[in-house]
Design a protein around this motif. Structure first.
Motif, PDB file in Angstrom:
ATOM      1  N   UNK A 185      -9.730  12.747  53.210  1.00 57.32           N
ATOM      2  CA  UNK A 185      -9.617  11.729  54.239  1.00 57.32           C
ATOM      3  C   UNK A 185     -10.980  11.232  54.669  1.00 57.32           C
ATOM      4  N   UNK A 186     -11.007  10.028  55.236  1.00 55.41           N
ATOM      5  CA  UNK A 186     -12.240   9.404  55.720  1.00 55.41           C
ATOM      6  C   UNK A 186     -12.064   9.043  57.192  1.00 55.41           C
ATOM      7  N   UNK A 187     -13.053   9.399  57.991  1.00 54.13           N
ATOM      8  CA  UNK A 187     -13.149   8.923  59.373  1.00 54.13           C
ATOM      9  C   UNK A 187     -14.185   7.808  59.381  1.00 54.13           C
ATOM     10  N   UNK A 188     -13.749   6.607  59.608  1.00 57.28           N
ATOM     11  CA  UNK A 188     -14.622   5.450  59.521  1.00 57.28           C
ATOM     12  C   UNK A 188     -15.051   4.918  60.872  1.00 57.28           C
ATOM     13  N   UNK A 189     -15.517   3.677  60.862  1.00 55.42           N
ATOM     14  CA  UNK A 189     -16.041   3.020  62.071  1.00 55.42           C
ATOM     15  C   UNK A 189     -15.488   1.602  62.153  1.00 55.42           C
ATOM     16  N   UNK A 190     -15.218   1.192  63.379  1.00 56.09           N
ATOM     17  CA  UNK A 190     -14.827  -0.184  63.684  1.00 56.09           C
ATOM     18  C   UNK A 190     -15.538  -0.577  64.976  1.00 56.09           C
ATOM     19  N   UNK A 191     -15.876  -1.843  65.105  1.00 58.35           N
ATOM     20  CA  UNK A 191     -16.446  -2.347  66.347  1.00 58.35           C
ATOM     21  C   UNK A 191     -15.321  -2.491  67.371  1.00 58.35           C
ATOM     22  N   UNK A 192     -15.187  -1.497  68.250  1.00 56.97           N
ATOM     23  CA  UNK A 192     -14.111  -1.508  69.241  1.00 56.97           C
ATOM     24  C   UNK A 192     -14.232  -2.684  70.210  1.00 56.97           C
ATOM     25  N   UNK A 193     -15.425  -3.254  70.342  1.00 56.30           N
ATOM     26  CA  UNK A 193     -15.639  -4.352  71.276  1.00 56.30           C
ATOM     27  C   UNK A 193     -15.226  -5.702  70.697  1.00 56.30           C
ATOM     28  N   UNK A 194     -15.037  -5.770  69.401  1.00 55.28           N
ATOM     29  CA  UNK A 194     -14.710  -7.047  68.760  1.00 55.28           C
ATOM     30  C   UNK A 194     -13.312  -7.508  69.152  1.00 55.28           C
ATOM     31  N   UNK A 195     -13.147  -8.816  69.302  1.00 54.91           N
ATOM     32  CA  UNK A 195     -11.846  -9.351  69.692  1.00 54.91           C
ATOM     33  C   UNK A 195     -10.779  -9.079  68.635  1.00 54.91           C
ATOM     34  N   UNK A 196     -11.236  -8.953  67.381  1.00 58.59           N
ATOM     35  CA  UNK A 196     -10.273  -8.711  66.295  1.00 58.59           C
ATOM     36  C   UNK A 196     -10.214  -7.243  65.890  1.00 58.59           C
ATOM     37  N   UNK A 197     -10.655  -6.341  66.757  1.00 59.17           N
ATOM     38  CA  UNK A 197     -10.647  -4.918  66.419  1.00 59.17           C
ATOM     39  C   UNK A 197      -9.259  -4.423  65.996  1.00 59.17           C
ATOM     40  N   UNK A 198      -8.183  -4.781  66.694  1.00 60.55           N
ATOM     41  CA  UNK A 198      -6.866  -4.315  66.234  1.00 60.55           C
ATOM     42  C   UNK A 198      -6.525  -4.759  64.814  1.00 60.55           C
ATOM     43  N   UNK A 199      -6.894  -5.985  64.459  1.00 64.23           N
ATOM     44  CA  UNK A 199      -6.623  -6.466  63.101  1.00 64.23           C
ATOM     45  C   UNK A 199      -7.463  -5.709  62.082  1.00 64.23           C
ATOM     46  N   UNK A 200      -8.709  -5.421  62.436  1.00 60.02           N
ATOM     47  CA  UNK A 200      -9.579  -4.671  61.527  1.00 60.02           C
ATOM     48  C   UNK A 200      -9.063  -3.249  61.346  1.00 60.02           C
ATOM     49  N   UNK A 201      -8.583  -2.657  62.412  1.00 56.81           N
ATOM     50  CA  UNK A 201      -8.015  -1.308  62.329  1.00 56.81           C
ATOM     51  C   UNK A 201      -6.782  -1.316  61.431  1.00 56.81           C
ATOM     52  N   UNK A 202      -5.953  -2.326  61.574  1.00 62.42           N
ATOM     53  CA  UNK A 202      -4.769  -2.435  60.718  1.00 62.42           C
ATOM     54  C   UNK A 202      -5.158  -2.570  59.255  1.00 62.42           C
ATOM     55  N   UNK A 203      -6.194  -3.373  58.996  1.00 58.31           N
ATOM     56  CA  UNK A 203      -6.636  -3.565  57.613  1.00 58.31           C
ATOM     57  C   UNK A 203      -7.137  -2.251  57.006  1.00 58.31           C
ATOM     58  N   UNK A 204      -7.980  -1.540  57.755  1.00 58.39           N
ATOM     59  CA  UNK A 204      -8.523  -0.285  57.242  1.00 58.39           C
ATOM     60  C   UNK A 204      -7.439   0.777  57.102  1.00 58.39           C
ATOM     61  N   UNK A 205      -6.504   0.803  58.037  1.00 56.36           N
ATOM     62  CA  UNK A 205      -5.450   1.821  58.012  1.00 56.36           C
ATOM     63  C   UNK A 205      -4.550   1.696  56.791  1.00 56.36           C
ATOM     64  N   UNK A 206      -4.569   0.549  56.137  1.00 59.17           N
ATOM     65  CA  UNK A 206      -3.775   0.381  54.920  1.00 59.17           C
ATOM     66  C   UNK A 206      -4.319   1.207  53.766  1.00 59.17           C
ATOM     67  N   UNK A 207      -5.579   1.637  53.868  1.00 55.27           N
ATOM     68  CA  UNK A 207      -6.143   2.488  52.818  1.00 55.27           C
ATOM     69  C   UNK A 207      -5.589   3.900  52.979  1.00 55.27           C
ATOM     70  N   UNK A 208      -5.063   4.490  51.917  1.00 61.71           N
ATOM     71  CA  UNK A 208      -4.392   5.786  52.056  1.00 61.71           C
ATOM     72  C   UNK A 208      -5.307   6.930  52.496  1.00 61.71           C
ATOM     73  N   UNK A 209      -6.617   6.783  52.353  1.00 63.82           N
ATOM     74  CA  UNK A 209      -7.507   7.875  52.751  1.00 63.82           C
ATOM     75  C   UNK A 209      -8.190   7.650  54.097  1.00 63.82           C
ATOM     76  N   UNK A 210      -7.900   6.564  54.780  1.00 63.38           N
ATOM     77  CA  UNK A 210      -8.457   6.349  56.112  1.00 63.38           C
ATOM     78  C   UNK A 210      -7.603   7.135  57.101  1.00 63.38           C
TER      79      UNK A 210
END
Length: 272
Positions: free
Chosen positions: A75-100
């Protein structure tokens, strides 16, 4: 299966590791899977959780690519800019990877101690809950009251405290840290990593200096909420992989508890 639930890889020419300066000479070089694999094989460690070391989406992509090519990275613990307005969309995109499996803002490096409590970050935390991701809390002792408030605000957020919240072992500071960790253990469902303690203990520190802190973590969180990690290669600033592995095992003498701390709890928390 034994799991090392906290390790890093990096490649210096990527250029986004602001903290990794030439002053840290022993680790100021590239580290990849071939460097770690002999240590895993020596101790029968079957999998790892690879954790971000730079606050960029580019590094998270780099780690996910490595994980795809590296069987032992579970598994991978990654990073997202929590302050970005599109953070939820970015989290959804990354979460589609089976190892995130999780995300980690580098809270210890953020000047505002109340950062995690900002209302505009709530959409990112709620997105993590929706996508069943673990929040790795890279915090210092002064952040622990804020973490309690954050987890009260988002009780469904699965969370693990990295490195026991980095207690100031080298300075012998125990009581305030211990009280805060006890409160977190009793009031929330947070887990905690048995990692990074020797690095906080100072040059030449051994088992005796670290043992009271490890014992407190075990007493408060128990084997079902305590997770062993190496923090390799940062670990090598303090000791060898082998020395920390054996020392950590000595803190957990019961065989059933070892199965949890050295694998089972990580599997459950990160959905490995």
């Amino acid at each position: 299966m034994i799991i090392d639930a906290h390790q890093h890889f990096w490649r210096l020419d990527r250029g986004d590791y602001g903290w990794l300066t030439p002053d840290l000479a022993p680790i100021h070089r590239d580290f990849g899977p071939s460097d770690l694999e002999p240590h895993l094989a020596r101790h029968g460690i079957g999998g790892t959780v690879l954790v971000q070391a730079a606050p960029t989406l580019a590094e998270t992509g780099y780690l996910l690519d490595l994980a795809t090519k590296t069987a032992f990275v579970r598994g991978v613990v990654g990073w997202v800019d929590f302050e970005a307005h599109d953070a939820p969309d970015e989290i959804a995109r990354l979460a589609a990877h089976p190892k995130l499996v999780g995300l980690r803002p580098m809270i210890q490096d953020i000047a505002d101690d109340d950062w995690m409590l900002r209302p505009d970050l709530s959409p990112a935390f709620e997105a993590m809950i929706r996508h069943d991701l673990t929040f790795d809390a890279l915090v210092l002792p002064r952040h622990l009251p804020r973490l309690r408030r954050l987890l009260a605000r988002h009780p469904a957020l699965r969370c693990v405290i990295d490195h026991g919240a980095k207690p100031e072992i080298a300075h012998g500071r125990f009581d305030d840290w211990a009280a805060q960790m006890t409160a977190l253990a009793h009031e929330t469902a947070v887990c905690c990593k048995l990692s990074g303690l020797l690095t906080e203990a100072g040059a030449g520190a051994g088992r005796a200096k670290v043992a009271p802190y490890a014992a407190h973590l075990f007493a408060q969180f128990g084997p079902s909420r305590l997770i062993w990690g190496s923090d390799w290669p940062v670990l090598t600033l303090a000791t060898s992989y082998e020395s920390w592995f054996e020392m950590a095992r000595s803190f957990v003498s019961n065989a059933q508890d070892r199965q949890a701390v050295f694998g089972g709890t990580a599997v459950a928390l990160y959905r490995l």
